[in-house]
Design a protein around this motif. Sequence first.
Motif, PDB file in Angstrom:
ATOM      1  N   LEU A   1       0.845  -1.192   0.000  1.00 60.88           N
ATOM      2  CA  LEU A   1       0.000   0.000   0.000  1.00 60.88           C
ATOM      3  C   LEU A   1       0.878   1.240   0.000  1.00 60.88           C
ATOM      4  O   LEU A   1       1.871   1.325   0.723  1.00 60.88           O
ATOM      5  N   THR A   2       0.488   2.201  -0.806  1.00 64.24           N
ATOM      6  CA  THR A   2       1.291   3.407  -0.975  1.00 64.24           C
ATOM      7  C   THR A   2       0.371   4.595  -1.206  1.00 64.24           C
ATOM      8  O   THR A   2      -0.848   4.444  -1.269  1.00 64.24           O
ATOM      9  N   ASP A   3       0.958   5.799  -1.326  1.00 66.82           N
ATOM     10  CA  ASP A   3       0.119   6.972  -1.567  1.00 66.82           C
ATOM     11  C   ASP A   3      -0.233   7.120  -3.042  1.00 66.82           C
ATOM     12  O   ASP A   3      -1.078   7.939  -3.397  1.00 66.82           O
ATOM     13  N   ALA A   4       0.388   6.332  -3.921  1.00 65.54           N
ATOM     14  CA  ALA A   4      -0.006   6.285  -5.335  1.00 65.54           C
ATOM     15  C   ALA A   4      -1.047   5.191  -5.494  1.00 65.54           C
ATOM     16  O   ALA A   4      -0.960   4.145  -4.865  1.00 65.54           O
ATOM     17  N   ASP A   5      -2.053   5.422  -6.339  1.00 64.28           N
ATOM     18  CA  ASP A   5      -3.151   4.463  -6.429  1.00 64.28           C
ATOM     19  C   ASP A   5      -2.876   3.330  -7.405  1.00 64.28           C
ATOM     20  O   ASP A   5      -3.700   2.429  -7.556  1.00 64.28           O
ATOM     21  N   ALA A   6      -1.716   3.323  -8.077  1.00 66.24           N
ATOM     22  CA  ALA A   6      -1.358   2.262  -9.017  1.00 66.24           C
ATOM     23  C   ALA A   6       0.042   2.551  -9.565  1.00 66.24           C
ATOM     24  O   ALA A   6       0.626   3.611  -9.296  1.00 66.24           O
ATOM     25  N   VAL A   7       0.567   1.602 -10.333  1.00 58.92           N
ATOM     26  CA  VAL A   7       1.754   1.860 -11.154  1.00 58.92           C
ATOM     27  C   VAL A   7       1.265   2.487 -12.454  1.00 58.92           C
ATOM     28  O   VAL A   7       0.291   2.014 -13.048  1.00 58.92           O
ATOM     29  N   TYR A   8       1.918   3.570 -12.893  1.00 57.19           N
ATOM     30  CA  TYR A   8       1.468   4.314 -14.067  1.00 57.19           C
ATOM     31  C   TYR A   8       2.500   4.261 -15.186  1.00 57.19           C
ATOM     32  O   TYR A   8       3.708   4.366 -14.937  1.00 57.19           O
ATOM     33  N   GLU A   9       2.005   4.141 -16.397  1.00 60.59           N
ATOM     34  CA  GLU A   9       2.815   4.414 -17.580  1.00 60.59           C
ATOM     35  C   GLU A   9       2.838   5.917 -17.813  1.00 60.59           C
ATOM     36  O   GLU A   9       1.845   6.607 -17.557  1.00 60.59           O
ATOM     37  N   ASN A  10       3.959   6.433 -18.292  1.00 59.80           N
ATOM     38  CA  ASN A  10       4.086   7.853 -18.660  1.00 59.80           C
ATOM     39  C   ASN A  10       3.674   8.774 -17.521  1.00 59.80           C
ATOM     40  O   ASN A  10       2.981   9.772 -17.732  1.00 59.80           O
ATOM     41  N   TRP A  11       4.104   8.413 -16.313  1.00 58.66           N
ATOM     42  CA  TRP A  11       3.723   9.186 -15.130  1.00 58.66           C
ATOM     43  C   TRP A  11       4.134  10.655 -15.270  1.00 58.66           C
ATOM     44  O   TRP A  11       5.223  10.974 -15.718  1.00 58.66           O
ATOM     45  N   GLY A  12       3.237  11.554 -14.880  1.00 56.76           N
ATOM     46  CA  GLY A  12       3.524  12.975 -14.897  1.00 56.76           C
ATOM     47  C   GLY A  12       3.372  13.640 -16.243  1.00 56.76           C
ATOM     48  O   GLY A  12       3.744  14.803 -16.409  1.00 56.76           O
ATOM     49  N   THR A  13       2.818  12.907 -17.225  1.00 58.78           N
ATOM     50  CA  THR A  13       2.581  13.471 -18.555  1.00 58.78           C
ATOM     51  C   THR A  13       1.090  13.411 -18.873  1.00 58.78           C
ATOM     52  O   THR A  13       0.329  12.702 -18.194  1.00 58.78           O
ATOM     53  N   PRO A  14       0.654  14.118 -19.914  1.00 57.11           N
ATOM     54  CA  PRO A  14      -0.769  14.036 -20.300  1.00 57.11           C
ATOM     55  C   PRO A  14      -1.188  12.633 -20.723  1.00 57.11           C
ATOM     56  O   PRO A  14      -2.390  12.329 -20.745  1.00 57.11           O
ATOM     57  N   ASP A  15      -0.215  11.770 -21.031  1.00 54.03           N
ATOM     58  CA  ASP A  15      -0.527  10.417 -21.491  1.00 54.03           C
ATOM     59  C   ASP A  15      -0.443   9.373 -20.376  1.00 54.03           C
ATOM     60  O   ASP A  15      -0.455   8.179 -20.650  1.00 54.03           O
ATOM     61  N   GLN A  16      -0.361   9.811 -19.108  1.00 53.28           N
ATOM     62  CA  GLN A  16      -0.228   8.835 -18.038  1.00 53.28           C
ATOM     63  C   GLN A  16      -1.446   7.910 -17.972  1.00 53.28           C
ATOM     64  O   GLN A  16      -2.589   8.326 -18.197  1.00 53.28           O
ATOM     65  N   ARG A  17      -1.175   6.638 -17.675  1.00 52.45           N
ATOM     66  CA  ARG A  17      -2.240   5.636 -17.643  1.00 52.45           C
ATOM     67  C   ARG A  17      -1.934   4.613 -16.562  1.00 52.45           C
ATOM     68  O   ARG A  17      -0.820   4.101 -16.473  1.00 52.45           O
ATOM     69  N   ALA A  18      -2.940   4.324 -15.730  1.00 54.45           N
ATOM     70  CA  ALA A  18      -2.772   3.322 -14.688  1.00 54.45           C
ATOM     71  C   ALA A  18      -2.689   1.935 -15.307  1.00 54.45           C
ATOM     72  O   ALA A  18      -3.473   1.588 -16.187  1.00 54.45           O
ATOM     73  N   ILE A  19      -1.736   1.144 -14.843  1.00 52.37           N
ATOM     74  CA  ILE A  19      -1.593  -0.247 -15.283  1.00 52.37           C
ATOM     75  C   ILE A  19      -2.385  -1.112 -14.309  1.00 52.37           C
ATOM     76  O   ILE A  19      -2.029  -1.216 -13.138  1.00 52.37           O
ATOM     77  N   ARG A  20      -3.450  -1.720 -14.781  1.00 49.12           N
ATOM     78  CA  ARG A  20      -4.309  -2.503 -13.896  1.00 49.12           C
ATOM     79  C   ARG A  20      -3.793  -3.926 -13.678  1.00 49.12           C
ATOM     80  O   ARG A  20      -3.957  -4.479 -12.599  1.00 49.12           O
ATOM     81  N   GLN A  21      -3.186  -4.528 -14.691  1.00 52.55           N
ATOM     82  CA  GLN A  21      -2.664  -5.877 -14.549  1.00 52.55           C
ATOM     83  C   GLN A  21      -1.432  -6.042 -15.428  1.00 52.55           C
ATOM     84  O   GLN A  21      -1.401  -5.547 -16.560  1.00 52.55           O
TER      85      GLN A  21
END
Length: 297
Positions: free
Chosen positions: A221-241
């Motif tokens: 458990l962390t303060d981020a809600d998931a691992v993200y692709e392209n974190w901090g950019t307009p194209d960021q996307r949560a990786i669900r699996q």
Amino acid sequence: MKTLVVALGGNALLQRGEALTAENQYRNIASAVPALARLARSYRLAIVHGNGPQVGLLSLQNLAWKEVEPYPLDVLVAETQGMIGYMLAQSLTAEPQMPPVTTVLTRIVVSEDDPAFMAPEKFIGPVYSPEEQTQLEATYGWHMKRDGKYLRRVVASPEPRQIVESDAIKLLLKEGHVVICSGGGGVPVTGEGLGSEAVIDKDLAAALLAEQIDADGLVILTDADAVYENWGTPDQRAIRQASPDELAPFAKADGSMGPKVTAVSGYVKRRGKPAWIGALSRIEDTLAGKAGTCIRL
């Protein structure tokens, strides 16, 4: 009933820059406890917590008394296990319909030859301004590194190899206890049983615990809600699996998400069981695949 190991990030105990008071820690723990209590009603639950701010505080308090030599880090880690374990146990026990809650002082074996002793990386203690670096290093002999826009002390963080109390933890879980253990990454000891001047990464310790007690899953458990692709950019996307191999590019020793990805990926590869990274506030959704990141083979 399945067994779950949950690693609780430091943000659940103390917010960055917040005063290291007992009152603040209890307040943050109070916000974390309801979600943990819900899990405890559905799983055999082992809880691992961080201790970076707390062990740093004890170290500073340790230095204030000049009449005796400062206590070593292994002793201070043991003190934080007692302090934080007590506070978590008190708060969890107050929740309705809770099973028994037990805190276990936990030792973890590390290698004396671990290269981490030559390259300290683990952040502990409060944050400082960069302008204070020279004075702090000269006064205390600390190693200092940047943590975002701040400066923090760093210490050795060797790889955990064996949890000494794993059999006791398994027995308590079998008897229906919620077990708070391996706190602060565990007390680092050598194969000869001597204490070691280090602080073990709590996520790696949680992954090792999940392996040794044959848990059915590992949750970080962390303060981020998931691992993200392209974190901090307009194209960021949560990786669900994702598989461990697919997450390999995120396993960087960057002090944030990298160590968590490394810990869960190693567990999944070695045990073939699932792991999750997600936010405490959405733990049920994370386990259900509606939030967070699930790592599977």
